[in-house]
Design a protein around this motif. Structure first.
Motif, PDB file in Angstrom:
ATOM      1  N   LYS A 158       0.827  -1.213   0.000  1.00 16.32           N
ATOM      2  CA  LYS A 158       0.000   0.000   0.000  1.00 16.32           C
ATOM      3  C   LYS A 158       0.864   1.266   0.000  1.00 16.32           C
ATOM      4  O   LYS A 158       1.971   1.288   0.537  1.00 16.32           O
ATOM      5  N   ASP A 192      -4.228   6.638   3.584  1.00 18.97           N
ATOM      6  CA  ASP A 192      -5.597   7.063   3.338  1.00 18.97           C
ATOM      7  C   ASP A 192      -6.501   5.835   3.414  1.00 18.97           C
ATOM      8  O   ASP A 192      -6.139   4.749   2.952  1.00 18.97           O
ATOM      9  N   ARG A 194      -9.048   4.988   1.770  1.00 20.73           N
ATOM     10  CA  ARG A 194      -9.397   4.406   0.471  1.00 20.73           C
ATOM     11  C   ARG A 194      -8.284   3.529  -0.072  1.00 20.73           C
ATOM     12  O   ARG A 194      -8.547   2.570  -0.798  1.00 20.73           O
ATOM     13  N   GLU A 195      -7.034   3.855   0.274  1.00 16.74           N
ATOM     14  CA  GLU A 195      -5.910   3.027  -0.159  1.00 16.74           C
ATOM     15  C   GLU A 195      -5.988   1.639   0.483  1.00 16.74           C
ATOM     16  O   GLU A 195      -5.639   0.630  -0.141  1.00 16.74           O
ATOM     17  N   TRP A 197      -8.976   0.301   2.160  1.00 17.00           N
ATOM     18  CA  TRP A 197     -10.287  -0.344   2.145  1.00 17.00           C
ATOM     19  C   TRP A 197     -11.087  -0.109   0.873  1.00 17.00           C
ATOM     20  O   TRP A 197     -12.202  -0.603   0.752  1.00 17.00           O
ATOM     21  N   GLY A 198     -10.542   0.679  -0.065  1.00 18.19           N
ATOM     22  CA  GLY A 198     -11.258   0.915  -1.313  1.00 18.19           C
ATOM     23  C   GLY A 198     -12.215   2.081  -1.220  1.00 18.19           C
ATOM     24  O   GLY A 198     -12.258   2.842  -0.240  1.00 18.19           O
ATOM     25  N   GLN A 199     -13.038   2.244  -2.257  1.00 22.20           N
ATOM     26  CA  GLN A 199     -13.930   3.402  -2.368  1.00 22.20           C
ATOM     27  C   GLN A 199     -15.012   3.430  -1.289  1.00 22.20           C
ATOM     28  O   GLN A 199     -15.621   4.453  -1.039  1.00 22.20           O
ATOM     29  N   GLY A 200     -15.259   2.297  -0.651  1.00 19.02           N
ATOM     30  CA  GLY A 200     -16.289   2.268   0.383  1.00 19.02           C
ATOM     31  C   GLY A 200     -15.810   2.755   1.734  1.00 19.02           C
ATOM     32  O   GLY A 200     -16.591   2.781   2.695  1.00 19.02           O
ATOM     33  N   ASP A 202     -14.766   5.163   4.848  1.00 21.18           N
ATOM     34  CA  ASP A 202     -15.342   6.410   5.349  1.00 21.18           C
ATOM     35  C   ASP A 202     -14.540   7.600   4.834  1.00 21.18           C
ATOM     36  O   ASP A 202     -13.303   7.587   4.895  1.00 21.18           O
ATOM     37  N   PRO A 203     -15.198   8.642   4.325  1.00 21.30           N
ATOM     38  CA  PRO A 203     -14.482   9.835   3.849  1.00 21.30           C
ATOM     39  C   PRO A 203     -13.631  10.444   4.968  1.00 21.30           C
ATOM     40  O   PRO A 203     -14.084  10.590   6.102  1.00 21.30           O
TER      41      PRO A 203
END
Length: 219
Positions: A158, A192, A194-195, A197-200, A202-203
């Motif tokens: 990652k 980050d 998203r890096e 856990w992907g697009q899902g 939490d922002p």
């Protein structure tokens, strides 16, 4: 190793449910399990990294059914047998059957407060300067070793950013297998969400881990 202990990001195990006003020990045997494990560790036959690896090496069917301190005791049985202090027959009998290996040292009751206060510092001097600095972009290595490692499975391969450069510390991957302390620089690395856990994810989610230098490479 990718053992049953490495659950970061795994699904199907349900939510983490903290126990309100959780006691330090849920039963007297847990108190004894902690005391016996610390006393046995003071024999000087194994390192904290070897003891961790013994716990994570338990069969998943045993690990997932066991409570926290049961995992400690099962791993302690493995360590005591491995280093010749007891045998399988003695564990089953619940009593000594023949002399075992003589320990390097024994923790006396009167020495417990001082030993616990001293702890087991693992910071060490490193002869070479750090390869990375705060702000550097890195990628973690993507390896799945059969031995001990402190790089969690979810954070392998990652992209991240160095948050801080820490001291040098004993390298657990070798220390767990009697291959020397081999101290390395340790870094706090931020990822980050998203890096990982992907697009899902939490922002705005970020995750930071402490990683040994050999886990990292320039991005």
């Amino acid at each position: 190793m990718n053992g049953p202990h490495d659950l970061g990001g795994q699904m199907g195990f349900g939510p983490v449910a903290p126990e309100i006003d959780e006691p330090v020990f849920h039963a007297d045997w847990e108190r004894r399990a902690l005391g016996v494990t610390l006393s046995a560790g003071a024999l000087g036959a194994w390192t904290i990294d070897e003891s961790r690896h013994a716990r994570e090496s338990l069969h998943p069917a045993i690990y997932y059914r066991a409570s926290y301190y049961e995992i400690w005791i099962r791993a302690l049985e493995t360590l005591l047998e491995r280093h010749g202090f007891v045998s399988t027959d003695e564990i089953e009998a619940g009593r000594p059957l023949w002399p075992g290996v003589k320990p390097k040292q024994v923790l006396r009751a009167g020495d417990v407060p001082l030993v616990l206060a001293r702890g087991g510092p693992c910071n060490r001097e490193v002869a070479t300067p750090p390869k990375f600095q705060a702000g550097d972009r890195i990628r973690t290595i993507n390896e799945h070793p059969t031995g001990h490692t402190r790089l969690p499975r979810y954070a392998r391969g990652k992209l991240g950013v160095i948050e801080a450069v820490r001291e040098g510390y004993v390298f657990p991957d070798t220390n767990a297998h009697a291959k020397g302390e081999n101290p390395q620089h340790v870094y706090t690395v931020c990822f980050d969400g998203r890096e990982l856990w992907g697009q899902g994810a939490d922002p705005g989610l970020t995750v930071s881990i402490d990683a040994w230098e050999s886990y990292l490479e320039p991005a």
